[in-house]
Design an enzyme around this catalytic site. Structure first.
Site, PDB file in Angstrom:
ATOM      1  N   ARG A  50      14.746  28.060  14.581  1.00 43.18           N
ATOM      2  CA  ARG A  50      14.342  26.521  15.216  1.00 43.18           C
ATOM      3  C   ARG A  50      13.342  26.341  14.532  1.00 43.18           C
ATOM      4  O   ARG A  50      12.524  27.077  14.100  1.00 43.18           O
ATOM      5  CB  ARG A  50      14.531  26.703  16.229  1.00 43.18           C
ATOM      6  CG  ARG A  50      14.211  28.598  17.277  1.00 43.18           C
ATOM      7  CD  ARG A  50      12.400  28.379  17.078  1.00 43.18           C
ATOM      8  NE  ARG A  50      12.028  26.763  17.507  1.00 43.18           N
ATOM      9  CZ  ARG A  50      10.212  26.414  17.496  1.00 43.18           C
ATOM     10  NH1 ARG A  50       9.446  27.094  16.406  1.00 43.18           N
ATOM     11  NH2 ARG A  50      10.449  24.864  17.867  1.00 43.18           N
ATOM     12  N   GLY A  51      13.553  25.041  14.770  1.00 43.41           N
ATOM     13  CA  GLY A  51      12.144  23.534  14.458  1.00 43.41           C
ATOM     14  C   GLY A  51      12.734  23.556  13.283  1.00 43.41           C
ATOM     15  O   GLY A  51      13.347  23.745  12.122  1.00 43.41           O
ATOM     16  N   ALA A  52      12.814  22.051  12.708  1.00 40.30           N
ATOM     17  CA  ALA A  52      13.035  20.808  12.647  1.00 40.30           C
ATOM     18  C   ALA A  52      12.946  21.897  11.172  1.00 40.30           C
ATOM     19  O   ALA A  52      14.037  21.884  10.013  1.00 40.30           O
ATOM     20  CB  ALA A  52      12.858  19.714  12.249  1.00 40.30           C
ATOM     21  N   ARG A  95      23.346  22.400  14.539  1.00 39.68           N
ATOM     22  CA  ARG A  95      22.340  21.571  15.504  1.00 39.68           C
ATOM     23  C   ARG A  95      22.544  19.608  15.717  1.00 39.68           C
ATOM     24  O   ARG A  95      22.095  19.546  14.183  1.00 39.68           O
ATOM     25  CB  ARG A  95      20.684  21.400  15.384  1.00 39.68           C
ATOM     26  CG  ARG A  95      21.454  23.593  16.049  1.00 39.68           C
ATOM     27  CD  ARG A  95      19.789  23.637  16.760  1.00 39.68           C
ATOM     28  NE  ARG A  95      19.496  22.863  17.977  1.00 39.68           N
ATOM     29  CZ  ARG A  95      17.638  23.460  18.103  1.00 39.68           C
ATOM     30  NH1 ARG A  95      17.141  24.487  17.338  1.00 39.68           N
ATOM     31  NH2 ARG A  95      17.224  22.523  19.435  1.00 39.68           N
ATOM     32  N   GLN A 201       9.058  27.183  24.324  1.00 40.07           N
ATOM     33  CA  GLN A 201       8.450  27.645  23.050  1.00 40.07           C
ATOM     34  C   GLN A 201       6.993  27.232  22.268  1.00 40.07           C
ATOM     35  O   GLN A 201       6.677  28.644  21.571  1.00 40.07           O
ATOM     36  CB  GLN A 201       9.379  27.140  21.466  1.00 40.07           C
ATOM     37  CG  GLN A 201      10.606  26.558  21.463  1.00 40.07           C
ATOM     38  CD  GLN A 201      11.545  25.811  22.405  1.00 40.07           C
ATOM     39  OE1 GLN A 201      10.939  25.677  23.683  1.00 40.07           O
ATOM     40  NE2 GLN A 201      12.563  25.201  22.079  1.00 40.07           N
ATOM     41  N   ASP A 242      12.076  15.902  15.525  1.00 44.88           N
ATOM     42  CA  ASP A 242      12.825  16.449  14.495  1.00 44.88           C
ATOM     43  C   ASP A 242      13.731  15.905  13.956  1.00 44.88           C
ATOM     44  O   ASP A 242      14.419  15.706  13.393  1.00 44.88           O
ATOM     45  CB  ASP A 242      13.504  16.733  16.010  1.00 44.88           C
ATOM     46  CG  ASP A 242      13.307  18.120  16.426  1.00 44.88           C
ATOM     47  OD1 ASP A 242      12.477  17.931  17.405  1.00 44.88           O
ATOM     48  OD2 ASP A 242      13.847  18.906  15.814  1.00 44.88           O
ATOM     49  N   ASN A 252      10.976  15.244  19.483  1.00 45.96           N
ATOM     50  CA  ASN A 252      10.769  15.535  19.640  1.00 45.96           C
ATOM     51  C   ASN A 252      10.688  15.848  20.690  1.00 45.96           C
ATOM     52  O   ASN A 252      11.933  16.003  21.697  1.00 45.96           O
ATOM     53  CB  ASN A 252       9.040  15.837  19.272  1.00 45.96           C
ATOM     54  CG  ASN A 252       8.885  17.013  18.965  1.00 45.96           C
ATOM     55  OD1 ASN A 252       9.444  17.180  18.243  1.00 45.96           O
ATOM     56  ND2 ASN A 252       7.522  17.876  19.600  1.00 45.96           N
ATOM     57  N   LYS A 253      10.952  17.895  21.169  1.00 44.39           N
ATOM     58  CA  LYS A 253      11.335  18.641  22.259  1.00 44.39           C
ATOM     59  C   LYS A 253      11.092  17.198  23.605  1.00 44.39           C
ATOM     60  O   LYS A 253       9.953  17.198  23.623  1.00 44.39           O
ATOM     61  CB  LYS A 253      10.323  19.718  22.022  1.00 44.39           C
ATOM     62  CG  LYS A 253      10.914  20.891  22.790  1.00 44.39           C
ATOM     63  CD  LYS A 253      12.666  21.190  23.358  1.00 44.39           C
ATOM     64  CE  LYS A 253      13.190  21.823  22.073  1.00 44.39           C
ATOM     65  NZ  LYS A 253      14.319  21.591  22.197  1.00 44.39           N
TER      66      LYS A 253
HETATM   67  O1  MRU Z   1      14.801  22.753  19.854  1.00 42.67           O
HETATM   68  P1  MRU Z   1      13.757  23.313  18.926  1.00 42.67           P
HETATM   69  O2  MRU Z   1      13.051  24.942  18.866  1.00 42.67           O
HETATM   70  O3  MRU Z   1      14.481  23.618  17.141  1.00 42.67           O
HETATM   71  O4  MRU Z   1      12.893  22.398  18.868  1.00 42.67           O
HETATM   72  C1  MRU Z   1      12.003  22.468  17.960  1.00 42.67           C
HETATM   73  C2  MRU Z   1      10.728  21.157  18.074  1.00 42.67           C
HETATM   74  O5  MRU Z   1      11.261  19.655  18.861  1.00 42.67           O
HETATM   75  C3  MRU Z   1       9.644  20.906  16.898  1.00 42.67           C
HETATM   76  O6  MRU Z   1       8.819  20.188  17.549  1.00 42.67           O
HETATM   77  C4  MRU Z   1       9.923  20.198  15.940  1.00 42.67           C
HETATM   78  O7  MRU Z   1      11.399  20.559  15.270  1.00 42.67           O
HETATM   79  C5  MRU Z   1       9.098  20.194  14.644  1.00 42.67           C
HETATM   80  S1  MRU Z   1       8.615  20.976  13.863  1.00 42.67           S
HETATM   81  C6  MRU Z   1       7.808  21.189  13.032  1.00 42.67           C
END
Ligand code: MRU
Length: 351
Positions: A50-52, A95, A201, A242, A252-253
């Site tokens: 996970r993470g963009a 996603r 996270q 994201d 973002n999250k």
């Molecule tokens: O749902 P996730 O854990 O994939 O969400 C991740 C985030 O919101 C991060 O802050 C974002 O992807 C930036 S990662 C460098």
């Protein structure tokens, strides 16, 4: 100056994607082998990765896995290409919010469409591109880190939300890349990490990777940020993104928007740290960013245990959008972009 992270969440080795299972950190630190395209789709959807930027790398590798599978089904290059383009489009839907996934899958799709090689040649080109996307992301993050470190005051306490670290990228981090580069210059810098409900996270991943690197971190729950801001204990906020619209609105999250409002009220600079691959110039504002809706169980249960009454309503958006007016700067590999974002973002793509 780079403060190397020991973490590499995903890498390609001998036709297999090696993926650190992020659903079991911090209890276990274990790699799984992802060996086919559908398994990669599920790993992205279920947040094993996970993470963009990391899901962008995963998507690119997933298309290589589909190509290897397709080579066993097809001998005709055109039929192989048509099948694989469908699979590349499917992979990009694993996603919906992080645009890095679509960005990476699009590059693989272009290779499939434009390659003049035979099937094995196409697989090789896709494999090279997947590795390039991964290694390139590490370099971009180091640049983001170094640009960001320039605006971190001496001895600063940096608040972050979710995990935008090595785990979320090729292996250095965007928001935590800024922390790493700042810490390399000044080891009195420290982090406050929001827990980040519902998937935690911040608690599970951000504290884990910072502790691993010996960077001081204090864990707080999501509702505590304004309390500490009011006490003068937070000097700046840096989070990842994201998807960023052409006007700077940044998804973002979930919970990030609340932090940004609190930061504005307390006059604390709020920064987004993200590579240009997170910017989606095809959309004018954040209103057009698709927000992932995740399962009820993420909210109703913690570690498999119900924490609320049965039969109640649940809504679980995975992301929110912080309006550009709340953002002091967007830290990219091309430098720190400042308002007017329509202008500075367009200029960054020209550099
Ligand atoms: O749902 P996730 O854990 O994939 O969400 C991740 C985030 O919101 C991060 O802050 C974002 O992807 C930036 S990662 C460098």
């Amino acid at each position: 100056m780079a403060f190397e992270s020991k973490i590499r969440p995903i890498y390609w080795e001998n036709g297999v994607s090696k993926m650190l299972d992020q659903t079991i950190i911090p209890y276990e630190y274990k790699y799984v082998d992802i060996t086919d395209g559908q398994q990669m789709f599920d790993a992205i959807k279920n947040m094993i990765v996970r993470g963009a930027p990391a899901i962008g790398i995963a998507g690119a590798q997933g298309i290589v896995l589909y190509a290897i599978e397709g080579a066993k089904k097809y001998t005709d290059v055109q039929a192989f290409k048509e099948w694989l383009i469908d699979k590349a489009e499917y992979m990009s839907t694993s996603r919906p919010t992080a645009v890095n996934l679509m960005w990476a899958c699009k590059q693989q799709k272009e290779i499939i469409q434009n390659s003049e090689s035979d099937i094995n040649g196409i697989i090789k080109e896709l494999e090279e591109k997947a590795v390039e996307i991964e290694l390139d992301d590490i370099e971009r993050c180091k640049k983001i880190g170094d640009y960001g470190a320039e605006v971190v005051p001496k001895g600063a306490t940096i608040l972050t939300h979710c995990n935008a670290g090595a785990l979320a990228t090729g292996g250095y981090g965007t928001a935590l890349g800024v922390v790493r580069s700042a810490y390399a210059k000044d080891n009195t810098v420290q982090v406050f990490a929001d827990e980040t409900r519902p998937r935690q996270q911040g608690a599970r991943l951000t504290t884990f990777e910072l502790a691993m690197d010996g960077i001081p971190v204090t864990l707080i729950t999501d509702g505590m940020c304004s309390y500490f801001m009011n006490k003068g204990m937070i000097d700046m906020v840096v989070v990842g993104a994201d998807r960023i619209a052409a006007n700077g609105d940044s998804a973002n999250k979930i919970g990030t928007y609340t932090v940004a409002i609190a930061a504005k009220y307390h006059n604390i600079p709020f920064y987004i740290a993200a590579p240009l691959s997170t910017i989606d110039r095809s959309i004018a504002t954040g209103k057009e960013i698709p927000i992932e809706e995740r399962s009820r169980e993420e909210v109703t249960h913690i570690n498999g245990k119900r924490i609320c009454a049965e039969g109640i309503n649940i809504i679980n958006p995975g992301f929110d959008v912080t309006p550009h007016e709340l953002i002091a700067g967007i830290i990219t590999e091309k430098g720190i972009l400042r308002p007017d974002y329509n202008k500075s973002i367009a200029e960054a793509f020209e550099l």
